[in-house]
Motif scaffolding. Structure first.
Motif, mmCIF file in Angstrom:
data_model
loop_
_atom_site.group_PDB
_atom_site.id
_atom_site.type_symbol
_atom_site.label_atom_id
_atom_site.label_comp_id
_atom_site.label_asym_id
_atom_site.label_seq_id
_atom_site.Cartn_x
_atom_site.Cartn_y
_atom_site.Cartn_z
ATOM 1 N N ILE A 246 85.774 -13.273 -45.538
ATOM 2 C CA ILE A 246 86.343 -14.474 -45.066
ATOM 3 C C ILE A 246 87.414 -14.457 -43.957
ATOM 4 O O ILE A 246 88.872 -14.933 -43.882
ATOM 5 N N ALA A 247 86.774 -13.337 -43.355
ATOM 6 C CA ALA A 247 86.976 -13.121 -42.468
ATOM 7 C C ALA A 247 87.247 -14.144 -41.233
ATOM 8 O O ALA A 247 89.133 -14.363 -40.427
ATOM 9 N N ALA A 248 86.408 -14.741 -40.758
ATOM 10 C CA ALA A 248 86.405 -15.663 -39.865
ATOM 11 C C ALA A 248 87.363 -17.606 -40.525
ATOM 12 O O ALA A 248 87.762 -17.801 -39.553
ATOM 13 N N ILE A 249 87.665 -17.756 -41.957
ATOM 14 C CA ILE A 249 88.639 -17.979 -42.555
ATOM 15 C C ILE A 249 90.204 -17.395 -42.899
ATOM 16 O O ILE A 249 90.942 -18.135 -43.046
ATOM 17 N N ASP A 250 90.014 -16.728 -42.110
ATOM 18 C CA ASP A 250 92.060 -15.900 -41.935
ATOM 19 C C ASP A 250 92.659 -16.590 -41.550
ATOM 20 O O ASP A 250 93.566 -16.667 -41.561
ATOM 21 N N ARG A 251 92.436 -17.409 -40.296
ATOM 22 C CA ARG A 251 92.924 -18.515 -39.471
ATOM 23 C C ARG A 251 93.762 -18.827 -40.444
ATOM 24 O O ARG A 251 95.426 -19.544 -40.622
ATOM 25 N N VAL A 252 93.092 -20.098 -41.239
ATOM 26 C CA VAL A 252 93.493 -21.105 -42.183
ATOM 27 C C VAL A 252 94.036 -20.576 -43.342
ATOM 28 O O VAL A 252 95.488 -21.077 -44.046
ATOM 29 N N ILE A 253 94.262 -19.423 -43.463
ATOM 30 C CA ILE A 253 94.742 -18.741 -43.892
ATOM 31 C C ILE A 253 96.176 -18.212 -44.583
ATOM 32 O O ILE A 253 97.374 -18.470 -44.489
ATOM 33 N N ASP A 254 95.523 -17.718 -43.216
ATOM 34 C CA ASP A 254 97.058 -16.906 -42.529
ATOM 35 C C ASP A 254 98.055 -17.743 -42.628
ATOM 36 O O ASP A 254 99.303 -17.609 -42.559
ATOM 37 N N MET A 255 97.768 -19.442 -41.732
ATOM 38 C CA MET A 255 98.966 -20.682 -42.007
ATOM 39 C C MET A 255 99.801 -20.432 -42.840
ATOM 40 O O MET A 255 101.200 -20.041 -43.049
ATOM 41 N N ILE A 256 99.628 -20.934 -44.390
ATOM 42 C CA ILE A 256 99.824 -20.849 -45.297
ATOM 43 C C ILE A 256 100.698 -19.651 -46.146
ATOM 44 O O ILE A 256 101.583 -19.022 -46.512
ATOM 45 N N ARG A 257 100.514 -18.551 -46.156
ATOM 46 C CA ARG A 257 100.733 -17.105 -45.986
ATOM 47 C C ARG A 257 101.845 -16.793 -45.336
ATOM 48 O O ARG A 257 102.543 -15.815 -45.961
ATOM 49 N N THR A 258 102.041 -16.754 -43.762
ATOM 50 C CA THR A 258 103.257 -16.883 -43.452
ATOM 51 C C THR A 258 104.505 -17.849 -43.753
ATOM 52 O O THR A 258 105.196 -17.567 -43.843
ATOM 53 N N SER A 259 103.886 -18.907 -44.212
ATOM 54 C CA SER A 259 105.309 -19.850 -44.393
ATOM 55 C C SER A 259 105.583 -19.352 -45.907
ATOM 56 O O SER A 259 106.555 -18.604 -46.310
ATOM 57 N N THR A 260 105.062 -18.667 -46.588
ATOM 58 C CA THR A 260 105.227 -17.943 -47.796
ATOM 59 C C THR A 260 106.055 -16.835 -47.371
ATOM 60 O O THR A 260 107.062 -16.844 -48.080
ATOM 61 N N ASN A 261 105.755 -16.080 -46.593
ATOM 62 C CA ASN A 261 106.582 -14.758 -45.705
ATOM 63 C C ASN A 261 107.648 -15.050 -45.648
ATOM 64 O O ASN A 261 108.482 -14.607 -45.785
ATOM 65 N N VAL A 262 108.195 -16.055 -44.924
ATOM 66 C CA VAL A 262 109.242 -16.458 -44.027
ATOM 67 C C VAL A 262 109.588 -17.174 -45.349
ATOM 68 O O VAL A 262 111.388 -17.014 -44.717
#
Length: 416
Positions: free
Chosen positions: A365-381
């Motif tokens: 999952i490290a390689a697709i982390d950027r795709v996941i990080d987008m929704i993770r960050t939106s959730t955090n903010v």
């Protein structure tokens, strides 16, 4: 040449390592397994970080609250909201992850031997107290480290001036560990390359197919959390309109989604909360605190679903006690380590270690982390802005009339 490579975004380097590793695995087959030590080196470096990083980060988080009574009350109220939503995020992640068969028919082998002794609830609580804190640090017993670090932080605050030297030392240690974490995470492309070459060479390309379901599960859980948990708290706790909240929060959500950076979104989220009527004083306090400590996406949803995904692809059954440990660890430790660069990966390694799952699964999952990080960050903010409104209203820090004004939302382009 070297300068050109340094200018390539980090996430692109990780994706390149993923693709190259998979390609080498396809071309050379079982011969590619000789590259596995590159991945093992990366995993060992991650393991090296966990104990001292968790200890220093949580002590610093506790001591940052200080002894100012009014600030402490507001801090604890805000922190309680972070912990509450983080717990709900973990439960949602575990529920969604359990309902979706992300692993399919794939089952990898692991060199790690996982003991299946399942302690009772009382024993779990007893095991959280370290009999020997130094042994817990040496053995990497994360829950015991968290409890000990929290107690040390509380004690430092109570002692006050006499403990200032120790406080300064641990703060310096935290900065050193943050820098060491940055250094270790630079090995991620190499580690992913070695592990993917080994996995694909050993098991074939079919190992990559479940990633789509994993991404879908993350996005589903995050949207459920944003709409129902955050929206519900705005509706029932603050007694305000969720539609109005989301309308005014949209610009910051878009910035968070495109930049994948909570700190980079601070200008946008600050202006959005001001448009909601949150006082500048409280907004200036809660939003940076949230960007540092509130990680429902990274510390709640993500490690819960990722742990289930990795358990599925390795064919390791999880007991109810495992789910409990995942929820507790992901929620509590995320508050202390959220400000750490690459905190999502650190948190995942912590969660996997607690329930005895193989850390090699991080490579998937490290390689697709950027795709996941987008929704993770939106959730955090979104969680930061929700906390600003809900806790702010309970403390008289929200102008309700301003919240309901129909001024146009701020354009995200102005805040990037």
């Amino acid at each position: 040449m070297w300068q050109t490579i340094k200018q390539i975004p980090f996430w692109q380097k990780v994706v390149a390592g993923f693709i190259l590793g998979a390609t080498v695995g396809v071309i050379f087959g079982e011969q590619a397994t000789v590259l596995k030590p590159l991945g093992d080196l990366f995993i060992s470096a991650i393991k090296m970080l966990v104990a001292p990083l968790i200890f220093c980060a949580i002590v610093v988080s506790i001591t940052a609250l200080g002894n100012d009574v009014s600030l402490k009350r507001l801090s604890f109220k805000t922190l309680a909201m972070f912990m509450f939503t983080g717990t709900i995020a973990s439960i949602i992640g575990l529920t969604v992850g359990s309902m979706i068969d992300m692993g399919g028919t794939m089952e990898l082998a692991t060199s790690e031997v996982r003991e299946r002794h399942v302690p009772g609830f009382a024993q779990v609580l007893l095991d959280m107290i370290p009999v020997n804190p130094f042994a817990s640090l040496a053995e990497g017993k994360v829950l015991q480290i968290i409890v000990f670090a929290a107690l040390v932080g509380i004690a430092i605050n109570k002692v006050g001036e006499k403990a200032q030297a120790l406080k300064n030392t641990i703060e310096a240690g935290a900065e050193v560990m943050f820098q060491l974490t940055r250094m270790v995470l630079q090995l991620t492309p190499i580690g992913v390359f070695g592990l993917m070459a080994w996995v694909v060479g050993e098991y074939g390309l079919s190992t990559l197919l479940p990633l789509g379901k994993f991404i879908g599960a993350i996005y589903i859980a995050a949207l459920i959390h944003i709409i129902f948990v955050y929206g519900g708290l705005i509706k029932f706790a603050a007694k305000l309109s969720p539609v109005q909240f989301f309308r005014k929060a949209m610009p910051a959500q878009l910035v968070a989604f495109t930049t994948a950076s909570s700190f980079g979104t601070l200008p946008a989220s600050t202006r959005c909360t001001e448009s909601m009527g949150v006082s500048k004083k409280y907004g200036a306090f809660v939003l940076p605190m949230g960007a540092t400590m509130n990680m429902d996406g990274c510390g709640g949803i993500y490690p819960a679903i990722a742990a289930i995904f990795i358990a599925q692809i390795y064919g390791i059954p999880l007991e109810m006690s495992d789910y409990l440990l995942i929820a507790v660890t992901a929620t509590v430790a995320s508050v202390g380590t959220a400000g750490v660069p690459g905190s999502a990966m650190v948190m995942l390694s912590v969660t996997l270690g607690v329930v005895g799952l193989p850390l090699e699964g991080i490579a998937f999952i490290a390689a697709i982390d950027r795709v996941i990080d987008m929704i993770r960050t939106s959730t955090n903010v979104t969680g930061d802005m929700m906390t600003a409104v809900v806790v702010g209203k309970s403390e008289g820090q929200v102008d309700v009339d301003q919240f309901y004004t129909n001024d146009e939302p701020l354009k995200p382009a102005a805040n990037t």
